[in-house]
Design a protein around this motif. Structure first.
Motif, short mmCIF file in Angstrom:
data_model
loop_
_atom_site.label_atom_id
_atom_site.label_comp_id
_atom_site.label_asym_id
_atom_site.label_seq_id
_atom_site.Cartn_x
_atom_site.Cartn_y
_atom_site.Cartn_z
N THR A 120 0.84 -1.20 0.00
CA THR A 120 0.00 0.00 0.00
C THR A 120 0.87 1.24 0.00
OG1 THR A 120 -1.73 -1.16 1.23
CG2 THR A 120 -1.80 1.23 1.25
N GLU A 124 -2.52 5.91 -1.11
CA GLU A 124 -3.64 4.99 -1.01
C GLU A 124 -4.13 4.88 0.44
OE1 GLU A 124 -2.41 2.04 -4.73
OE2 GLU A 124 -1.81 1.56 -2.68
N GLU A 127 -5.95 8.06 1.64
CA GLU A 127 -7.33 8.14 1.17
C GLU A 127 -8.23 7.22 2.00
OE1 GLU A 127 -10.59 9.48 -0.60
OE2 GLU A 127 -8.56 10.32 -0.74
N ARG A 128 -7.72 6.08 2.43
CA ARG A 128 -8.51 5.22 3.33
C ARG A 128 -8.84 5.95 4.62
NH1 ARG A 128 -5.60 -0.32 4.42
NH2 ARG A 128 -7.34 -0.42 5.90
N SER A 131 -11.30 9.10 3.70
CA SER A 131 -12.62 8.69 3.23
C SER A 131 -13.48 8.08 4.32
CB SER A 131 -12.48 7.69 2.08
OG SER A 131 -11.91 6.47 2.55
N GLY A 132 -12.86 7.77 5.46
CA GLY A 132 -13.61 7.15 6.56
C GLY A 132 -13.56 5.64 6.55
N GLN A 133 -12.92 5.03 5.57
CA GLN A 133 -12.87 3.57 5.50
C GLN A 133 -12.14 2.98 6.71
OE1 GLN A 133 -11.20 2.32 1.76
NE2 GLN A 133 -12.76 3.36 0.54
N LEU A 134 -11.05 3.64 7.12
CA LEU A 134 -10.30 3.11 8.26
C LEU A 134 -11.12 3.21 9.54
CD1 LEU A 134 -7.40 1.92 8.52
CD2 LEU A 134 -6.76 4.09 9.59
N GLU A 136 -14.35 3.00 9.74
CA GLU A 136 -15.35 1.93 9.68
C GLU A 136 -14.73 0.59 10.03
OE1 GLU A 136 -17.08 1.98 5.83
OE2 GLU A 136 -18.02 3.95 6.06
N GLN A 137 -13.49 0.40 9.63
CA GLN A 137 -12.82 -0.88 9.89
C GLN A 137 -12.38 -0.99 11.35
OE1 GLN A 137 -9.50 -1.53 7.29
NE2 GLN A 137 -9.13 -3.62 8.00
N ALA A 144 -13.74 9.13 12.46
CA ALA A 144 -13.88 9.65 11.10
C ALA A 144 -13.50 11.12 11.08
CB ALA A 144 -15.31 9.46 10.61
#
Length: 381
Positions: A120, A124, A127-128, A131-134, A136-137, A144
């Motif tokens: 990674t 990249e 952006e995780r 974007s809030g993906q991390l 959520e994970q 967030a």
């Protein structure tokens, strides 16, 4: 071989049928600034500003530097990724130019692009995070980010250097190089904010993401804050001049007036929606904000009256309270610079508001909070 690689392979000589060989160029004086134009194959013939060159001889010398660097990037097939670095090379001197050369060396060697499957890159992973993906994970460890655009703006200054680098290969030298290439006009506070974002992303990459064993940046790498400088604020009569000025768009006067009278952070006010405002009772309720603690307070009567009048003007489907002429959220890009420009246009010319010295910062949009506090102190004396 790609079309760009074929062009790069022909870079040292002049291709048949082409007017100029890839990497070659010319200089030109435009107004008071010298510029260089290079032929870069599929990247076109971009023009680079040469702000440090004062004579044609200096401009031609810098053209030779740019041609050499461009030729290496073309030969390595990295001209597209290297374009921002060429822009830096055109405008930098001394150690800053040396750092650009090192970055291009790294790019040409493939250190910023080649990576094993599954690795990674910094961009990249950033952006995780944004974007809030991390979040959520890993909801127990990551919150967030609500002002993602602000963070993206800060990272935009360093992604040319850090973005393509795999996290497992990112070192302190990469981070130092990215910071050394920051625009010279950035204030120490802005440089610190950029460094804090870099540090935070690498900390999250170590845990909870566990993509790297540890943060490569040592303790103390983030520049210390310069809290010793005096900050600016508006006097009450200057606030009145700003509010009355017909030279300033109404949307900005409403926005500035709200900040000065309510003390809200500029980015929070920019995200404020009409659903957060109770115009009948004259109150604001923020369940989500920078402090992560729900807040509610009564608005000043004059602010309520202004917001009611503003709501009557706004489009019915407008969600955000403060938007520009074209529906864009305020303050937008360069909010502090625009604020100072609006002050000048309103006729406010107090020198200390527009000067940055060793002891003082010029006024920023954030200093509307200082104006709010000062006005309240004056009112209650």
């Amino acid at each position: 071989m790609t079309a760009l690689s074929k062009l790069a392979a022909r870079a040292p000589g002049r291709p048949a049928g082409d007017k100029r060989a890839n990497g070659s160029g010319s200089v030109r004086l435009r107004g008071k600034m010298w510029t260089a134009r290079l032929s870069l194959g599929e990247a076109g013939r971009p023009t680079f500003k040469l702000p440090t060159c004062r004579t044609e001889q200096e401009a031609n010398a810098r053209l030779e530097v740019l041609s050499d660097l461009a030729g290496r990037l073309l030969a390595a097939g990295q001209i597209v990724l290297g374009m921002p670095l060429l822009e830096h090379a055109a405008a930098r001197e001394g150690s800053a130019l040396r750092d650009v050369r090192l970055a291009i060396d790294q790019l040409c060697r493939g250190e910023a692009r080649a990576r094993a499957t599954g690795e990674t890159t910094f961009a990249e992973f950033a952006e995780r995070v944004l974007s809030g993906q991390l979040a959520e994970q890993y909801p127990d460890h990551v919150r967030a980010i609500r002002s993602a655009d602000d963070y993206r703006g800060r990272l935009s200054h360093v992604l040319d250097v850090l973005g393509p680098v795999p996290l497992v290969r990112l070192t302190l030298d990469h981070a130092d190089r990215a910071m050394s290439l920051l625009p010279g006009h950035l204030e120490p506070a802005s440089r610190r904010n950029i460094a804090m974002v870099i540090h935070r992303i690498l900390t999250l990459a170590a845990y909870p993401a566990r993509l790297i064993s540890s943060n490569p940046l040592p303790r103390g790498w983030v520049p210390k804050s310069d809290d010793g400088k005096a900050k600016g604020y508006l006097y009450p009569d200057e606030d009145q001049v700003l509010m009355r000025s017909q030279a300033i768009p109404l949307c900005f006067r409403i926005y500035y007036g709200f900040l000065i009278r309510e003390g809200m952070r500029a980015d929070e006010a920019g995200q404020l929606e009409w659903s957060d405002v109770d115009l009948e009772r004259g109150a604001v309720v923020l369940d989500e904000n920078k402090t992560d603690d729900p807040r509610a307070w009564a608005l000043s009567p004059d602010v309520v009256r202004a917001l009611r009048a503003w709501r009557a003007i706004c489009a019915e489907d407008q969600q955000r309270v403060f938007v520009g002429k074209w529906g864009n959220a305020l303050p937008g890009q360069n909010g502090a610079a625009r604020f100072r420009d609006h002050l000048r246009r309103a006729g406010i010319a107090r020198p200390e508001l527009f000067e940055t010295t060793d002891a003082r910062l010029n006024i920023r949009l954030h200093d509307t909070r200082a104006t709010f506090i000062t006005s309240n102190q004056t009112e209650y004396r």
